[in-house]
Design a protein around this motif. Structure first.
Motif, PDB file in Angstrom:
ATOM      1  N   MET A  83       1.927   8.533   7.870  1.00  0.00           N
ATOM      2  CA  MET A  83       3.078   8.064   6.852  1.00  0.00           C
ATOM      3  C   MET A  83       2.783   6.756   6.740  1.00  0.00           C
ATOM      4  O   MET A  83       2.925   5.974   7.761  1.00  0.00           O
ATOM      5  N   THR A  84       2.674   6.132   5.416  1.00  0.00           N
ATOM      6  CA  THR A  84       2.183   4.717   5.216  1.00  0.00           C
ATOM      7  C   THR A  84       3.523   3.685   4.978  1.00  0.00           C
ATOM      8  O   THR A  84       3.346   2.774   4.812  1.00  0.00           O
ATOM      9  N   GLN A  85       4.322   4.452   4.476  1.00  0.00           N
ATOM     10  CA  GLN A  85       5.557   3.543   4.276  1.00  0.00           C
ATOM     11  C   GLN A  85       6.889   4.463   4.292  1.00  0.00           C
ATOM     12  O   GLN A  85       6.930   5.869   4.331  1.00  0.00           O
ATOM     13  N   GLY A  86       8.162   3.716   4.237  1.00  0.00           N
ATOM     14  CA  GLY A  86       9.461   4.478   4.475  1.00  0.00           C
ATOM     15  C   GLY A  86      10.097   3.955   5.941  1.00  0.00           C
ATOM     16  O   GLY A  86       9.564   3.230   6.671  1.00  0.00           O
ATOM     17  N   ASP A  98       5.347   0.356   9.647  1.00  0.00           N
ATOM     18  CA  ASP A  98       4.636  -0.857   9.620  1.00  0.00           C
ATOM     19  C   ASP A  98       3.301  -0.588   8.505  1.00  0.00           C
ATOM     20  O   ASP A  98       2.542  -0.002   8.743  1.00  0.00           O
ATOM     21  N   GLN A  99       3.613  -1.014   7.158  1.00  0.00           N
ATOM     22  CA  GLN A  99       2.964  -0.410   5.935  1.00  0.00           C
ATOM     23  C   GLN A  99       1.542  -1.114   6.128  1.00  0.00           C
ATOM     24  O   GLN A  99       0.618  -0.074   5.762  1.00  0.00           O
ATOM     25  N   ASP A 100       1.360  -2.203   6.559  1.00  0.00           N
ATOM     26  CA  ASP A 100       0.115  -2.836   6.480  1.00  0.00           C
ATOM     27  C   ASP A 100      -0.782  -2.287   7.769  1.00  0.00           C
ATOM     28  O   ASP A 100      -1.970  -1.704   7.134  1.00  0.00           O
ATOM     29  N   LEU A 101      -0.385  -2.034   8.846  1.00  0.00           N
ATOM     30  CA  LEU A 101      -1.174  -1.277   9.895  1.00  0.00           C
ATOM     31  C   LEU A 101      -1.381   0.220   9.318  1.00  0.00           C
ATOM     32  O   LEU A 101      -2.514   0.575   9.739  1.00  0.00           O
ATOM     33  N   ALA A 102      -0.530   0.882   9.016  1.00  0.00           N
ATOM     34  CA  ALA A 102      -0.514   2.225   8.762  1.00  0.00           C
ATOM     35  C   ALA A 102      -1.661   2.380   7.630  1.00  0.00           C
ATOM     36  O   ALA A 102      -2.446   3.189   7.458  1.00  0.00           O
ATOM     37  N   LEU A 103      -1.678   1.420   6.435  1.00  0.00           N
ATOM     38  CA  LEU A 103      -2.748   1.581   5.460  1.00  0.00           C
ATOM     39  C   LEU A 103      -4.151   1.182   5.980  1.00  0.00           C
ATOM     40  O   LEU A 103      -5.022   1.587   5.419  1.00  0.00           O
ATOM     41  N   SER A 140       8.684  -1.164  15.308  1.00  0.00           N
ATOM     42  CA  SER A 140       8.228  -0.480  13.876  1.00  0.00           C
ATOM     43  C   SER A 140       7.314   0.512  14.338  1.00  0.00           C
ATOM     44  O   SER A 140       6.584   0.420  15.260  1.00  0.00           O
ATOM     45  N   ILE A 141       6.943   1.456  13.412  1.00  0.00           N
ATOM     46  CA  ILE A 141       6.058   2.436  13.802  1.00  0.00           C
ATOM     47  C   ILE A 141       4.858   2.611  12.989  1.00  0.00           C
ATOM     48  O   ILE A 141       5.029   2.644  11.788  1.00  0.00           O
ATOM     49  N   VAL A 142       3.866   3.336  13.234  1.00  0.00           N
ATOM     50  CA  VAL A 142       2.866   4.295  12.553  1.00  0.00           C
ATOM     51  C   VAL A 142       2.886   5.652  12.842  1.00  0.00           C
ATOM     52  O   VAL A 142       2.427   5.903  13.936  1.00  0.00           O
TER      53      VAL A 142
END
Length: 265
Positions: A83-86, A98-103, A140-142
């Motif tokens: 999951m990259t956002q939410g 953490d959207q940046d790290l996930a992406l 925050s998580i990925v």
């Protein structure tokens, strides 16, 4: 996207006060703190594996960012799902992705798909969150969940995570239980072999040991990926924090599930 709790009131209390009280039963206030690269933590109901989980988290200096890698028990979604956002909700509040790290992890991987469906009913990562929130409220998580038994997949995920983390202060948590529904003596013997490979930081050895000995370790691929990432990030040691089985709680040793806690640094 809001990801609501799937197992609150089942694996752990849904009342925030009762949840905090239960977590505090498992905390080791005098534990030596370790600035770890990664950790292995179980994901059963807290009454069964909470003591091992609490011991692991008691030893960790938890940074603001945590990558969670666990097995997909439900079969929903892609076999490698991020999951990259939410936002994930628990009784203790919100945890942002953490959207940046996930992406960046997603872009580094050949196998990962951005697939929230795989996470909606899966408990393996959810049960880690209240412990993380207790010790690090702004965490925050990925979230990553994996299916199957492919070493190639584990290698890809481990490399993708390590490449994205680089020099950042990020903790990786592999969520896994050990042997499932074996007699105590059998489970303990099998789990000892797997744990020895983890403590050697030997991802191929862990993979081969689990397959050769038919060890029903649900998170073997997440753990192999975590060891690979840890080695790439410079980890050199691993320490067994605790091991127990469900029989140690219930008194029934005829069919147990094993729980191990390991810190990698």
């Amino acid at each position: 996207m809001i990801r609501k709790p799937a197992v609150a009131g089942y694996f752990y209390p849904k009342d925030p006060l009762r949840l905090r009280e239960q977590i505090e039963q498992y905390i080791l206030p005098k534990a030596e703190m370790i600035r770890a690269t990664a950790a292995l933590c179980p994901h059963a109901g807290y009454m069964y594996s909470g003591a091992v989980a609490g011991a692991v988290y008691s030893h960790l200096v938890i940074p603001q960012k945590v990558v969670l890698i666990g097995p997909n028990h439900t079969g929903l979604g892609a076999r490698a799902s991020i999951m990259t956002q939410g936002t994930w909700l628990t009784p203790l509040g919100k945890v942002e992705i953490d959207q940046d790290l996930a992406l960046e992890i997603l872009q580094n991987s050949r196998f990962l798909r951005d697939d929230p469906q795989a996470h909606l009913a899966e408990h393996s990562l959810e049960v880690q969150l209240p412990f993380l929130q207790y010790f690090r409220p702004d965490v925050s998580i990925v979230p990553i969940v994996l299916m199957g038994h492919s070493y190639e997949l584990a290698q890809d995920i481990g490399q993708a995570v390590a490449q994205a983390i680089g020099e950042e202060d990020v903790l990786i948590i592999s969520s896994s239980d050990m042997s499932h529904y074996e007699p105590q003596e059998v489970a303990a013997a099998k789990d000892k072999r797997a744990i020895e490979a983890i403590l050697r930081l030997d991802p191929q050895g862990l993979y081969n040991t689990v397959l050769k000995n038919n060890i029903s370790m649900c998170g073997v691929i997440p753990t192999v990926a975590t060891i690979i990432a840890s080695l790439l990030l410079g980890a050199q040691e691993a320490r067994l924090i605790g091991y127990m089985t469900s029989g140690d709680v219930t008194g029934d040793y005829s069919q147990v599930v094993g729980y191990a806690g390991v810190v990698i640094y």
